[in-house]
Motif scaffolding. Sequence first.
Motif: not given
Length: 142
Positions: A105-133
């Motif tokens: 886990k020392n070399e990792a990050a986790v991002r939570i994204v909004d499922a309703a906006r995944v398709q509209a993001s075209n793979g840009d998960f940063r734009s729909i992020s609800l939190g990245t740690v």
Amino acid sequence: MRHALLITAAALAACGEAPQPANNSVSSAIISDVPGYQPPANIAGAPSPIERARAALKRDPKVVDFLLDPANAVMLQVAVRSNGSREYGLAETYCMDLKDWGFDKNEAAVRIVDAARVQASNGDFRSISLGTVRCRDTTRLD
């Protein structure tokens, strides 16, 4: 326990009745009965970290979908149904889970994204992020 089995086997052998382990592995039958037990990854036949992670994520009712790629800086991206709030706490929980599943886990990050906006993001998960740690120190990255 193994000594008791050997003593019992020796005693029964004298009577002509030796017990036969069902799967030639007494210890695995006993250990597998312990709720929540996960064998270490170095035991033959044990699930890999990816298999353990997939199984746990599929059981989680909050998870709609996920992307797990140990080669990426954001190792785990989890799509959840959003109520509009940030999800840093959930990301931190998954950081702890990564270690339990067998990842570094020392070399990792986790991002939570909004499922309703995944398709509209075209793979840009940063734009729909609800939190990245960042898991190493739980630094919030967005």
